[in-house]
Design a protein around this motif. Structure first.
Motif, PDB file in Angstrom:
ATOM      1  N   LYS A  28       0.718  -1.123   0.218  1.00  0.00           N
ATOM      2  CA  LYS A  28      -0.046  -0.032  -0.072  1.00  0.00           C
ATOM      3  C   LYS A  28       0.825   1.131  -0.174  1.00  0.00           C
ATOM      4  N   ILE A  29       1.961   1.364   0.940  1.00  0.00           N
ATOM      5  CA  ILE A  29       2.725   2.270   0.807  1.00  0.00           C
ATOM      6  C   ILE A  29       3.584   2.420  -0.614  1.00  0.00           C
ATOM      7  N   LEU A  30       3.961   1.511  -1.173  1.00  0.00           N
ATOM      8  CA  LEU A  30       4.441   1.726  -2.609  1.00  0.00           C
ATOM      9  C   LEU A  30       3.660   2.239  -3.353  1.00  0.00           C
ATOM     10  N   ASN A  31       2.425   1.645  -3.481  1.00  0.00           N
ATOM     11  CA  ASN A  31       1.459   2.184  -4.452  1.00  0.00           C
ATOM     12  C   ASN A  31       1.090   3.655  -4.079  1.00  0.00           C
ATOM     13  N   VAL A  32       0.997   4.158  -2.947  1.00  0.00           N
ATOM     14  CA  VAL A  32       0.575   5.492  -2.805  1.00  0.00           C
ATOM     15  C   VAL A  32       1.827   6.186  -3.320  1.00  0.00           C
ATOM     16  N   PHE A  33       3.061   5.862  -2.925  1.00  0.00           N
ATOM     17  CA  PHE A  33       4.090   6.551  -3.363  1.00  0.00           C
ATOM     18  C   PHE A  33       4.353   6.816  -4.784  1.00  0.00           C
ATOM     19  N   ASN A  34       4.014   5.664  -5.635  1.00  0.00           N
ATOM     20  CA  ASN A  34       4.116   5.719  -6.963  1.00  0.00           C
ATOM     21  C   ASN A  34       2.976   6.680  -7.349  1.00  0.00           C
ATOM     22  N   ILE A  35       1.755   6.590  -6.927  1.00  0.00           N
ATOM     23  CA  ILE A  35       0.688   7.558  -7.549  1.00  0.00           C
ATOM     24  C   ILE A  35       1.314   8.997  -7.189  1.00  0.00           C
ATOM     25  N   VAL A  36       1.819   9.162  -6.040  1.00  0.00           N
ATOM     26  CA  VAL A  36       2.027  10.742  -5.861  1.00  0.00           C
ATOM     27  C   VAL A  36       2.956  11.131  -6.790  1.00  0.00           C
ATOM     28  N   ILE A  37       3.959  10.204  -7.094  1.00  0.00           N
ATOM     29  CA  ILE A  37       5.246  10.467  -7.912  1.00  0.00           C
ATOM     30  C   ILE A  37       4.667  10.744  -9.429  1.00  0.00           C
ATOM     31  N   LEU A  38       3.713   9.794  -9.858  1.00  0.00           N
ATOM     32  CA  LEU A  38       3.193  10.037 -11.114  1.00  0.00           C
ATOM     33  C   LEU A  38       2.301  11.331 -11.089  1.00  0.00           C
ATOM     34  N   GLY A  39       1.485  11.471 -10.160  1.00  0.00           N
ATOM     35  CA  GLY A  39       0.670  12.847  -9.989  1.00  0.00           C
ATOM     36  C   GLY A  39       1.437  14.098 -10.205  1.00  0.00           C
ATOM     37  N   PHE A  40       2.571  13.927  -9.608  1.00  0.00           N
ATOM     38  CA  PHE A  40       3.330  15.137  -9.818  1.00  0.00           C
ATOM     39  C   PHE A  40       4.510  15.252 -11.122  1.00  0.00           C
ATOM     40  N   SER A  41       4.387  14.307 -11.681  1.00  0.00           N
ATOM     41  CA  SER A  41       5.238  14.199 -13.010  1.00  0.00           C
ATOM     42  C   SER A  41       4.957  15.509 -13.926  1.00  0.00           C
ATOM     43  N   SER A  42       5.629  15.283 -15.006  1.00  0.00           N
ATOM     44  CA  SER A  42       5.306  16.431 -15.969  1.00  0.00           C
ATOM     45  C   SER A  42       4.136  16.196 -16.733  1.00  0.00           C
ATOM     46  N   ALA A  43       3.586  14.872 -16.791  1.00  0.00           N
ATOM     47  CA  ALA A  43       2.375  14.300 -17.442  1.00  0.00           C
ATOM     48  C   ALA A  43       1.153  14.448 -16.513  1.00  0.00           C
ATOM     49  N   GLY A  44       1.385  14.974 -15.272  1.00  0.00           N
ATOM     50  CA  GLY A  44       0.435  15.222 -14.379  1.00  0.00           C
ATOM     51  C   GLY A  44       0.421  16.493 -13.787  1.00  0.00           C
ATOM     52  N   ILE A  45       0.399  16.886 -12.622  1.00  0.00           N
ATOM     53  CA  ILE A  45      -0.086  17.974 -12.060  1.00  0.00           C
ATOM     54  C   ILE A  45       0.710  19.290 -12.723  1.00  0.00           C
ATOM     55  N   MET A  46       2.068  18.517 -12.751  1.00  0.00           N
ATOM     56  CA  MET A  46       3.094  19.674 -12.912  1.00  0.00           C
ATOM     57  C   MET A  46       3.116  19.963 -14.401  1.00  0.00           C
ATOM     58  N   GLY A  47       2.106  19.309 -15.291  1.00  0.00           N
ATOM     59  CA  GLY A  47       1.953  19.545 -16.722  1.00  0.00           C
ATOM     60  C   GLY A  47       0.978  20.823 -16.926  1.00  0.00           C
ATOM     61  N   TRP A  48       0.248  20.910 -15.957  1.00  0.00           N
ATOM     62  CA  TRP A  48      -1.084  21.973 -15.959  1.00  0.00           C
ATOM     63  C   TRP A  48      -0.309  23.461 -16.380  1.00  0.00           C
ATOM     64  N   ALA A  49      -1.070  24.107 -17.505  1.00  0.00           N
ATOM     65  CA  ALA A  49      -0.434  25.724 -17.652  1.00  0.00           C
ATOM     66  C   ALA A  49      -0.674  26.624 -16.521  1.00  0.00           C
ATOM     67  N   PHE A  50      -1.253  26.138 -15.518  1.00  0.00           N
ATOM     68  CA  PHE A  50      -1.260  27.132 -14.113  1.00  0.00           C
ATOM     69  C   PHE A  50       0.259  27.307 -13.911  1.00  0.00           C
ATOM     70  N   TRP A  51       1.069  26.407 -13.802  1.00  0.00           N
ATOM     71  CA  TRP A  51       2.357  26.741 -13.260  1.00  0.00           C
ATOM     72  C   TRP A  51       3.166  27.686 -13.859  1.00  0.00           C
ATOM     73  N   LYS A  52       2.937  27.885 -15.302  1.00  0.00           N
ATOM     74  CA  LYS A  52       3.826  29.056 -16.044  1.00  0.00           C
ATOM     75  C   LYS A  52       3.746  30.423 -15.182  1.00  0.00           C
ATOM     76  N   ASP A  53       2.651  30.826 -14.433  1.00  0.00           N
ATOM     77  CA  ASP A  53       2.660  31.869 -13.678  1.00  0.00           C
ATOM     78  C   ASP A  53       3.325  31.796 -12.160  1.00  0.00           C
ATOM     79  N   PHE A  54       3.754  30.750 -11.882  1.00  0.00           N
ATOM     80  CA  PHE A  54       4.366  30.468 -10.607  1.00  0.00           C
ATOM     81  C   PHE A  54       5.726  29.382 -10.863  1.00  0.00           C
ATOM     82  N   PRO A  55       6.540  29.968 -11.629  1.00  0.00           N
ATOM     83  CA  PRO A  55       7.891  29.080 -11.810  1.00  0.00           C
ATOM     84  C   PRO A  55       8.617  28.655 -10.529  1.00  0.00           C
ATOM     85  N   LEU A  56       8.793  29.744  -9.658  1.00  0.00           N
ATOM     86  CA  LEU A  56       9.510  29.424  -8.555  1.00  0.00           C
ATOM     87  C   LEU A  56       8.608  28.091  -7.543  1.00  0.00           C
ATOM     88  N   VAL A  57       7.496  28.343  -7.652  1.00  0.00           N
ATOM     89  CA  VAL A  57       6.657  27.150  -6.838  1.00  0.00           C
ATOM     90  C   VAL A  57       6.904  25.763  -7.616  1.00  0.00           C
TER      91      VAL A  57
END
Length: 162
Positions: A28-57
């Motif tokens: 369960k820990i490994l699955n949650v960790f992998n989901i979090v990493i995948l979610g924040f990858s360039s294909a996930g949340i970090m790929g949203w256009a929203f982040w272009k306004d907040f490059p430091l964050v």
């Protein structure tokens, strides 16, 4: 000798249950960790256009995710460790079954005290192979899972042997 076999039988059941619970917990820990990493990858949340306004964050989040991936072998179980724990769980399943057969043979008087002792120590010696893996994989005990295993073990032994 009868009490010694009973104690080992109970301990084997407890070890099997604890390994099953810790295996499920670590998967369960490994699955949650992998989901979090995948979610924040360039294909996930970090790929949203929203982040272009907040490059430091975005840079801080990407750095934290990269750091997490680097230290993951120290904080998250690897697939290799999970496979070893699966083998340990299988060992304790077989070990318990052998002890249970020995217990029933002795109680039904199919074997005498000397045969019981000889067969018991033959079975007990098989545990030596797995102890190194146990010490390598299970370094810290999860008190909650230990307690859960104790309860399940007591319930099983009470239902089966009373």
């Amino acid at each position: 000798m009868r009490e010694r076999v009973w104690y080992e039988l109970a301990q084997a059941k407890h070890n099997h249950l604890y390994c099953m619970f810790i295996l499920a917990y670590r998967r369960k820990i490994l699955n949650v960790f992998n989901i979090v990493i995948l979610g924040f990858s360039s294909a996930g949340i970090m790929g949203w256009a929203f982040w272009k306004d907040f490059p430091l964050v975005a840079c801080i989040i990407v750095s934290l995710i990269s750091l997490l991936k680097l230290i993951s072998p120290h904080i998250v179980p690897s697939d290799k460790q999970i496979d070893k724990l699966d083998e340990i769980t299988d060992f304790y399943f077989d070990y318990f079954n052998k002890l249970e057969c020995l217990w029933f043979d002795f109680n039904s008087k199919n074997i005498d005290e000397n045969q019981l002792q000889t067969q018991f120590y033959k079975i007990k010696n098989s545990e030596k192979k797995v102890n190194k893996s146990v010490n390598e994989i299970i370094k810290l005990h999860n008190k909650k899972l230990v307690r859960k295993a104790e309860i399940e073990c007591n319930n099983y032994l009470t239902r089966t042997f009373n």
